[in-house]
Design a protein around this motif. Structure first.
Motif, PDB file in Angstrom:
ATOM      1  N   PRO A   4       0.825  -1.213   0.000  1.00  6.59           N
ATOM      2  CA  PRO A   4       0.000   0.000   0.000  1.00  6.59           C
ATOM      3  C   PRO A   4       0.859   1.263   0.000  1.00  6.59           C
ATOM      4  N   CYS A   5       0.221   2.319  -0.452  1.00  7.63           N
ATOM      5  CA  CYS A   5       0.845   3.638  -0.505  1.00  7.63           C
ATOM      6  C   CYS A   5       1.212   4.100   0.909  1.00  7.63           C
ATOM      7  N   CYS A   8      -1.760   6.688   1.816  1.00  5.42           N
ATOM      8  CA  CYS A   8      -3.159   6.292   1.905  1.00  5.42           C
ATOM      9  C   CYS A   8      -3.210   4.777   1.748  1.00  5.42           C
ATOM     10  N   ASN A  10      -4.345   3.092  -0.908  1.00  6.39           N
ATOM     11  CA  ASN A  10      -4.315   2.584  -2.280  1.00  6.39           C
ATOM     12  C   ASN A  10      -3.023   1.806  -2.515  1.00  6.39           C
ATOM     13  N   GLN A  11      -3.021   1.065  -3.631  1.00  9.27           N
ATOM     14  CA  GLN A  11      -1.816   0.325  -3.949  1.00  9.27           C
ATOM     15  C   GLN A  11      -0.730   1.252  -4.482  1.00  9.27           C
ATOM     16  N   CYS A  31       0.932   5.829  -4.201  1.00  6.83           N
ATOM     17  CA  CYS A  31       0.005   5.556  -5.275  1.00  6.83           C
ATOM     18  C   CYS A  31       0.079   6.722  -6.258  1.00  6.83           C
ATOM     19  N   ASN A  33      -2.137   8.871  -7.243  1.00  5.67           N
ATOM     20  CA  ASN A  33      -2.753  10.123  -6.769  1.00  5.67           C
ATOM     21  C   ASN A  33      -1.841  10.871  -5.822  1.00  5.67           C
TER      22      ASN A  33
ATOM     23  N   HIS B 214     -10.600  11.577  -5.127  1.00  4.19           N
ATOM     24  CA  HIS B 214      -9.139  11.599  -5.117  1.00  4.19           C
ATOM     25  C   HIS B 214      -8.576  11.973  -6.486  1.00  4.19           C
ATOM     26  N   GLU B 216      -9.638  11.156  -9.524  1.00  5.18           N
ATOM     27  CA  GLU B 216      -9.817  10.274 -10.676  1.00  5.18           C
ATOM     28  C   GLU B 216     -10.943  10.810 -11.566  1.00  5.18           C
ATOM     29  N   GLU B 221     -14.214   6.574  -6.653  1.00  5.56           N
ATOM     30  CA  GLU B 221     -14.289   5.754  -5.457  1.00  5.56           C
ATOM     31  C   GLU B 221     -15.497   6.139  -4.632  1.00  5.56           C
ATOM     32  N   ALA B 290     -10.636   1.388   0.945  1.00  6.42           N
ATOM     33  CA  ALA B 290     -11.373   1.401  -0.320  1.00  6.42           C
ATOM     34  C   ALA B 290     -12.687   0.626  -0.190  1.00  6.42           C
TER      35      ALA B 290
END
Ligand code: ZN
Ligand code: ZN
Lengths: 192, 359
Positions: A4-5, A8, A10-11, A31, A33, B214, B216, B221, B290
């Motif tokens: 994970p990031c 955050c 996210n991956q 990630c 973002n 975020h 996107e 999300e 998520a």
């Protein structure tokens, strides 16, 4: 590498190794973002970057008249550095790169002249500056045509007095509709 | 758990009620300002950043003595993360290394970042849709700072900013929308036929940008989207706000109509989605942010269409913030590995939704 990031959940897809002055290494896993909002590796957003690429500096006679070189005397910024990062170095850059800035602002916003509130209760009304600027610019064009450089230099100062940036000789407000050069990501997460 | 010397945390205004909240989660306005006589941040000379921060710290304290001011260089990382998750500072402001700070009000609805991309980033927030109040507040604060500080400003370009996308008014106004119905795509339908695609297209024509929470640009999300203005030159800020206010009723109406239609035509499926979300959220033992966000989104829809009662939107909004890594780690009082965060997160969500959490 599945992890994970750092910032955050996210991956992480961006993996960086930073080496400090003492030779110490710090690994960072971010990630997309987060990497983007941390300005890694590039500051300008994709859209702005694309726009900036199309901007070749204009070697206009008016820019060199008063002896201004193409780097900012205040902060040393050159236009090509600006193009790379998409961030100005100081307020004077707006004046130093006047023509390029005006063209860029028209591409981004569809206009290059301001309307709205001014500091300490002031206001700039629509068209207020345009009339005055158009008039002086025409005089400047004429002076350059007549090779009257002394007069041209004076008019250029006059234009600067009216508003920063010599602007361009194209008609104001004749730009494209905004094509979405946003900086949303630089505001961090959420509600840019 | 928290030290006595700890500064007050900014309040969680997002948990309060606001207008049009079934669709509009929150509104935000920010102004970018720079101080005359100082380089922009990318070109600070030695010591210039410190001097400017010190100066602006003084100014902000004078403008509003009730501000809490933090120099981020002296602020613990976990607290910075919490401030970021409460929208008080940007992500970049947290990780940057140069002298920088933030002033905020205790209710968390106002913050001023010092030495972010611009010298000053003045921000105001509110729950739901209430741009009139926000614009009055942000203008007032801008005026009070502007009485004491010489802003970089020319009549030609307006407020001069570090990035040309902000030049002029320096205003970015954005609203966060929850659009589960507009994002909904029944099985077997063609991609690109959801309502959200039409919203994107219509917004673009108005010079507005639609992004996910975020950043996107496709399906967001949790189906949380932000709509914001792009143009800051050539027209007054009132017009940018007006454009947004003109566009929003359509989007709100559209979302509500589709919600109603889905409930009529596809009620079992919607009920199933909502109740499955409830089941997982109140029973899971570990959950990623998520997955939690996506389930909280379904639960939020369930609350809005009155399928679920006993849970308020405020509770869901508070969870959306409290379940993020910084908040979880502050709660735990120590750094947590992602796997451990997933466990702590699941516990927090269970306890909150089942009413066993004191917070
Ligand atoms: Zn991330
Ligand atoms: Zn400069």
């Amino acid at each position: 590498m599945l992890r994970p990031c750092d910032r955050c959940d996210n991956q992480a897809t961006v993996h960086l190794t930073e080496i400090d002055k003492g030779g110490g290494k710090t690994e960072r896993h971010l990630c997309e973002n987060c990497a983007r909002s941390l300005h890694v590796p590039q500051a300008a957003s994709k859209e702005l970057q694309k726009l900036l690429k199309t901007f070749e500096p204009v070697h206009a006679l008016t820019s060199t008249l008063t002896g201004l070189s193409r780097s900012c005397p205040e902060c040393g910024m050159t236009f090509s550095e600006f193009r790379q990062h998409g961030r100005f170095g100081c307020a004077k850059d707006y004046e130093v790169f006047g023509q390029e800035v005006s063209r860029l602002l028209r591409r981004i916003h569809g206009a290059d002249t301001y309307t709205g509130k001014a500091p300490r209760g002031g206001e700039v009304r629509e068209g207020e500056l345009i009339d005055e600027l158009t008039h002086v610019r025409e005089a400047l064009d004429a002076a350059i045509h007549d090779e009257n450089y002394e007069e041209a230099a004076r008019l250029r100062d006059e234009i600067r007095r009216i508003g920063a940036g010599a602007g361009s000789h194209e008609s104001p407000g004749g730009g494209q509709a905004p094509d979405g050069a946003g900086d949303g990501a630089s505001d961090g997460d959420g509600e840019s | 758990m928290s030290d006595e010397r700890d500064p007050p945390l900014p309040g969680l205004w997002l948990a309060e009620e606001g207008p049009e909240q079934d669709v509009v989660v929150s509104s935000r306005m920010r102004l970018a300002r720079n101080v005359d006589g100082y380089h922009f941040r990318s070109r600070f000379r030695d010591g210039e950043g410190e001097r400017l921060e010190q100066y602006l710290h003084g100014v902000l304290t004078e403008v509003d003595p009730s501000f809490t001011y933090l120099s981020l260089a002296d602020t613990p990382q976990t607290l910075c993360e919490v401030l970021f998750e409460r929208h008080i500072v940007s992500q970049e402001h947290v990780t940057a290394q140069h002298p920088r700070g933030v002033a905020y009000t205790n209710d968390g609805t106002t913050s001023v970042m010092v030495n972010e991309e611009d010298h000053l980033r003045i921000q105001v927030f509110g729950p739901g849709l209430d741009l009139e109040t926000l614009v009055a507040n942000v203008d007032d604060l801008d005026d009070r700072i502007g009485e004491r500080v010489d802003y970089s400003f020319t009549p030609r370009h307006g407020y001069l900013t570090s990035c040309p996308t902000n030049t002029g008014t320096g205003l970015r106004v954005s609203v966060m929308l929850h659009l589960p119905a507009l994002s909904y795509r029944p099985d077997n339908s063609r991609p690109g036929t959801q309502g959200i695609v039409k919203v994107h297209n219509a917004a673009q024509k108005l010079g507005l940008a639609v992004r996910g929470m975020h950043g996107e640009s496709s399906r967001a999300e949790g189906d949380f989207y932000q709509i914001s203005n792009q143009v800051t030159l050539g027209r007054p800020s009132s017009q940018a706000i007006g454009d947004l206010l003109d566009a929003l009723p359509q989007v709100l109406l559209y979302e509500r109509e589709i919600r109603a239609a889905l409930l009529k035509d596809d009620r079992t499926r919607i009920e199933d989605t909502v109740w499955r979300a409830w089941a997982v959220l109140t029973n899971a033992r570990q959950i990623t942010s998520a997955e939690a966000l996506s389930l909280l989104s379904s639960l939020r829809l369930g609350v809005c269409v009155e399928m679920i009662d006993g849970v308020g939107l405020g509770t869901i909004h508070r969870l959306m913030i409290a379940m993020r890594p910084g908040h979880l780690q502050r709660r735990a009082g120590s750094e947590l590995k992602p796997e451990d965060r997933d466990i702590v997160r699941a516990t927090l969500i269970r306890d909150t939704l089942l009413g066993t959490d004191g917070n």
